[in-house]
Each structure stands twice: as structure tokens, then as C-alpha cells.
Design a protein around this motif. Structure first.
Motif, short mmCIF file in Angstrom:
data_model
loop_
_atom_site.label_atom_id
_atom_site.label_comp_id
_atom_site.label_asym_id
_atom_site.label_seq_id
_atom_site.Cartn_x
_atom_site.Cartn_y
_atom_site.Cartn_z
N ILE A 34 14.90 -11.66 -29.68
CA ILE A 34 15.04 -12.48 -28.47
C ILE A 34 16.08 -11.87 -27.53
CG2 ILE A 34 15.73 -14.74 -27.55
CD1 ILE A 34 14.72 -15.98 -30.12
N LEU A 35 17.21 -11.47 -28.11
CA LEU A 35 18.27 -10.90 -27.29
C LEU A 35 17.83 -9.64 -26.57
CD1 LEU A 35 21.49 -11.28 -29.49
CD2 LEU A 35 20.87 -12.57 -27.46
N ARG A 36 17.08 -8.78 -27.26
CA ARG A 36 16.68 -7.53 -26.61
C ARG A 36 15.65 -7.77 -25.53
NH1 ARG A 36 12.72 -3.39 -29.56
NH2 ARG A 36 10.84 -4.64 -29.56
N THR A 37 14.72 -8.70 -25.74
CA THR A 37 13.75 -9.02 -24.71
C THR A 37 14.45 -9.59 -23.48
OG1 THR A 37 12.03 -9.45 -26.35
CG2 THR A 37 11.72 -10.39 -24.14
N GLN A 38 15.40 -10.48 -23.73
CA GLN A 38 16.13 -11.09 -22.63
C GLN A 38 17.03 -10.08 -21.93
OE1 GLN A 38 15.37 -14.25 -21.76
NE2 GLN A 38 16.48 -13.74 -19.89
N SER A 39 17.56 -9.12 -22.67
CA SER A 39 18.42 -8.10 -22.08
C SER A 39 17.66 -7.28 -21.04
CB SER A 39 18.97 -7.17 -23.17
OG SER A 39 19.83 -7.87 -24.04
N VAL A 40 16.42 -6.96 -21.34
CA VAL A 40 15.59 -6.22 -20.39
C VAL A 40 15.17 -7.11 -19.23
CG1 VAL A 40 13.43 -4.96 -20.08
CG2 VAL A 40 14.80 -4.60 -22.14
N ALA A 41 14.80 -8.35 -19.53
CA ALA A 41 14.39 -9.26 -18.47
C ALA A 41 15.52 -9.48 -17.46
CB ALA A 41 13.96 -10.60 -19.06
N ASP A 42 16.74 -9.64 -17.96
CA ASP A 42 17.89 -9.84 -17.08
C ASP A 42 18.19 -8.60 -16.25
OD1 ASP A 42 18.12 -12.39 -17.97
OD2 ASP A 42 19.90 -12.05 -19.19
N ALA A 43 17.89 -7.43 -16.82
CA ALA A 43 18.13 -6.19 -16.10
C ALA A 43 17.14 -5.99 -14.97
CB ALA A 43 18.07 -5.00 -17.07
N GLY A 44 16.06 -6.77 -14.95
CA GLY A 44 15.03 -6.58 -13.94
C GLY A 44 15.51 -6.75 -12.52
N GLU A 45 16.54 -7.60 -12.33
CA GLU A 45 17.05 -7.80 -10.98
C GLU A 45 17.79 -6.56 -10.47
OE1 GLU A 45 20.32 -10.68 -8.86
OE2 GLU A 45 18.89 -11.61 -10.22
N GLU A 46 18.43 -5.85 -11.39
CA GLU A 46 19.14 -4.62 -11.06
C GLU A 46 18.66 -3.53 -12.02
OE1 GLU A 46 21.06 -3.99 -8.64
OE2 GLU A 46 21.67 -5.95 -7.86
N PRO A 47 17.45 -2.99 -11.79
CA PRO A 47 16.87 -2.04 -12.75
C PRO A 47 17.53 -0.66 -12.69
CG PRO A 47 15.43 -2.26 -10.85
CD PRO A 47 16.55 -3.25 -10.66
N VAL A 48 18.75 -0.60 -13.16
CA VAL A 48 19.50 0.64 -13.20
C VAL A 48 19.54 1.13 -14.64
CG1 VAL A 48 21.75 -0.46 -13.52
CG2 VAL A 48 21.62 1.77 -12.37
#
Length: 412
Positions: free
Chosen positions: A183-197
Motif C-alpha cells: 500500500i505504501l509503495r503504491t501511494q508513494s508513486v501516486a503522491d509523486a504524480g503531482e510532482e513527477p520528478v
């Protein structure tokens, strides 16, 4: 089972909080933000520069690392290694990204400001003598390897340098833990979507793992200048340090080996020894140093309990006590005390005293301590001068002590 159920609830809570962040960053997780600043100042500086972020997000080579993680994070991993490995930085990838950042820095003025601000911050002081190209490369390399350290220790359960006090909080072989980390890793990528650096997915997961494992020791008392040390900082402004032979008295902690006692017998002895120096008027301030160390995940902080003891048992005014509540080892006792000396305006060139029991004092004065500092920190945080008694040493701090160390994320 209750332990894993509670962990899963915490993870779901982290995911909910993280989702809120993408809507309104005013509600960002304060603990995670402070952990980022303390361990990965480079990334915070990058994110504070909108023009630089647009450059990093648009670069095809750097973007490929973000895309690679994004494409693997949605599926359910078979084991913890499969869950974490896509977020790790290999030696070849670290080198390639470092080289690309150096290339970009030569043709984009945004990097001039970044490198200047990083140098001025002192957070990478041990690289100060490097050229701009080498400085940028080494800062990135340290941050990338620091991310790997957190992901491996608090994701995959790798043994840290000090396994008895710094290890992962959960059974990494359990199904409940694998589910939570997925769950944490999926959410980590989802949250990064706003700033895809390129660095964001790994950074998000590292911060999520620290938070989920209750490993917030590095920032638990922040901001110190507004809380535990506020009165002392005001007193420092009014102090004539020339009226004292020493600028401060640093007292080293010693945690108990049970969950009952707030201070160990060594800690109490150290305070008695330090009070002899303080009563003699040797210095205007006492710096008590020691974090949440022994026993594992203890609720008591050595510095906080030593301050309480000084105030309640010896009637030392609060404004004359400075807490350093993060150090987990003797190396960082001295490094962190030096950091506070510099930050609070205590004269760094004026000698201070470090007081501890005779055996510990002999160790601090010896060559083995110097070797350990070099091995673990990469420099000497202090210069030891005369030994005034079996328990008391003179020292001056080294400005290199401001250098961050994400390889020990509980006390970087």
C-alpha cells in the motif's frame, strides 16, 4: 496479530494523509517534511525552486527513472524484496543521474543558485572543498545512497549499523507487513504524480517507511529553538562569554537497560560530575546530550530526563540548560552539541568542556574514538584538547559538524 492489524491501520492512515497532500499541501505531514529536510536537504532545495523543478521534470533521461518506478508500483508484490527493489538506486543509476545533473548544471542557470544555496546551508560542509561539478555529484550520490539505506533497513529489514537500537519495528517476513508496504509503495508513486520528478517515488517511500515504523527520533522535539531550548537561546543573547573560561559544559548521556528507569546510573553520575564544573562557574550553559536510545524504542529521552534532573534536583535554571535530544552515539553527542553551539551563537572558537564518567572520558580522548568518527561521519566533529580531570575534557567544535548523514536517518 494485533500488532500487524495496528500497523495496517497506520499505513492506511498514512495513505489517507498522503492523498490529502495532493489536494492541498498546507496539510502536509509535518514529521515527514522535517525528516526530509534533516536527511535530504538537496531534495528540499530542489523542490523550493520552481524553475529547476520544471527542468528536472522535463528532462527525458531523468524522467525515465520516474516512469520505471511508476510502471511497477501497481501490482501486488510476491515478497518484500520485489516490493522495495524498484525504488532502490543502483550504482550505475546513481552514476548516470549524477553525470546528467552535472551536464544540466553547465547550461542552466538554475543550478548556479542551487549549488550556492547548498554550500551556504552547511548541510554538505564535508564536500565544501570540491569543485561545483564534484560537489553536486557527491551531494546527489550521498542522498541516493541514503535513500537506499532507509529502504533496505526499514523496508526490507536489513540490519543497520547499530541493530539493537535502530532496527525495523515490524516482522518484515509477515504477510501483514508485505501488504502494508505494498500500500505504501503504491501511494508513494501516486503522491509523486503531482510532482513527477525522478527522486520523488523513492523519497516518498523512504519517508513513509520511517513514519510507519515510528522512526521519527530525528525530529521528535523540533523545532528545538521554539520549544525545549527557547529560554536558553534568549539567555545566550544576553551572555558575556568572555566572563567565563569555557563557553559550555556538554554532559554525555547514558540510557538505562530497562523500561522502568528514566536515567541510568551512568547518567546520574555524569550529572553529578558536571555540576562540580557548573558550580565552579566554569561555563554559563550546560548542554545535555542523548536521545531515545536504550533500551530499544524507549519512551524516555536522555537529554530531556537529564534536564529534568538538573532542574528538580540541582535547581539549575531552565534558561541555563540546552537539550540535544537526538544523539544515539558518542560520535553524534559531540557532533550535535557542536551544531547547537554554532546555531545558537555560542562562540565556537572558545573552548567548551565535555563531562562524563572516567571510562567514557578516556574513550573520547583516545584514538579509537577518532577512528570511529572518521569511519562513521567522515571527519572529526571536535578537537580534543587538555584532559583536566578523569571526567573532564576540553574541546572545540569543528564546523564540518553541520554535514548531514542520511546513512543514520534516526540521527542524521
Amino acid at each position: 496479530m494485533k500488532k500487524y492489524f495496528l500497523f495496517s491501520l497506520l499505513v492506511v492512515g498514512c495513505a489517507f494523509i498522503s492523498s490529502a497532500q495532493t489536494v492541498n499541501r498546507n496539510f502536509a505531514n509535518k514529521t515527514q517534511r522535517r525528516l526530509q529536510d534533516k536527511n535530504f536537504h538537496l531534495f528540499s532545495m530542489m523542490e523550493n525552486d520552481g524553475g529547476l523543478m520544471e527542468l528536472l521534470k522535463s528532462d527525458k533521461q531523468l524522467r525515465s527513472y520516474w516512469d520505471g518506478v511508476e510502471n511497477t508500483a501497481g501490482s501486488m508484490p510476491q515478497d518484500i524484496g520485489e516490493a522495495i527493489t524498484p525504488f532502490l538506486w543502483s550504482e550505475s543509476d546513481i552514476h548516470a543521474v549524477g553525470e546528467r545533473l552535472v551536464e544540466l548544471s553547465k547550461v542552466n542557470f538554475q543550478f548556479d543558485g542551487l549549488i550556492r544555496r547548498l554550500r551556504e546551508s552547511g548541510r554538505y560542509a564535508n564536500f565544501e572543498n570540491a569543485s561545483d561539478d564534484e560537489f553536486l555529484y557527491r551531494v546527489w550520490e550521498q542522498c541516493a545512497k541514503g535513500l537506499d539505506t532507509i529502504l533496505e533497513v526499514y523496508g526490507m529489514g536489513k540490519m543497520p549499523l547499530y541493530q539493537h537500537i535502530d532496527s525495523v519495528s515490524f516482522d518484515v517476513g509477515s504477510k501483514g507487513y508485505l501488504y502494508a508496504v505494498s500500500i505504501l509503495r503504491t501511494q508513494s508513486v501516486a503522491d509523486a504524480g503531482e510532482e513527477p520528478v525522478f527522486f520523488r517515488p523513492s523519497l516518498n517511500l523512504a519517508l513513509n517507511l520511517l513514519y510507519a515504523n515510528y522512526k521519527d527520533e530525528a525530529v521528535r522535539y523540533d523545532p528545538l529553538d521554539k520549544k525545549g531550548n527557547a529560554k536558553a537561546i534568549e539567555a545566550i543573547k544576553r551572555t558575556d562569554f568572555k566572563a567565563y573560561p569555557y563557553a559550555s559544559i556538554v554532559v554525555l548521556g547514558g540510557g538505562p537497560e530497562n523500561y522502568r528507569d528514566k536515567l541510568s546510573i551512568a547518567g546520574k553520575i555524569n550529572l553529578q560530575l558536571a555540576m562540580k564544573e557548573y558550580r565552579a562557574g566554569r561555563a554559563p550553559f550546560i548542554i545535555v546530550s542523548g536521545g531515545h536510545v536504550h533500551p530499544y524504542m524507549t519512551p524516555y529521552c536522555e537529554a530531556v530526563e537529564m534536564k529534568r534532573e538538573l532542574m528538580e534536583e540541582y535547581d539549575v535554571p531552565e534558561e541555563n540548560i540546552i537539550i540535544e535530544p537526538y544523539a544515539r552515539h558518542t560520535t553524534t553527542n559531540m557532533r550535535n552539541a557542536t551544531r547547537l553551539i554554532m546555531e545558537y551563537g555560542i562562540p565556537i572558537n572558545q573552548k567548551s568542556l565535555v563531562v562524563t564518567n572516567p571510562s567514557h572520558s578516556a574513550y573520547v580522548a583516545g584514538d579509537s574514538f577518532k577512528r570511529r568518527c572518521q569511519d562513521e561521519l567522515g571527519y572529526q566533529p571536535v578537537d580534543i584538547h587538555a584532559r583536566l580531570s578523569p571526567a573532564t575534557l576540553e574541546f572545540t567544535g569543528n564546523i564540518l559538524s553541520s554535514h548531514q548523514n542520511p546513512f543514520q536517518p534516526l540521527d542524521p
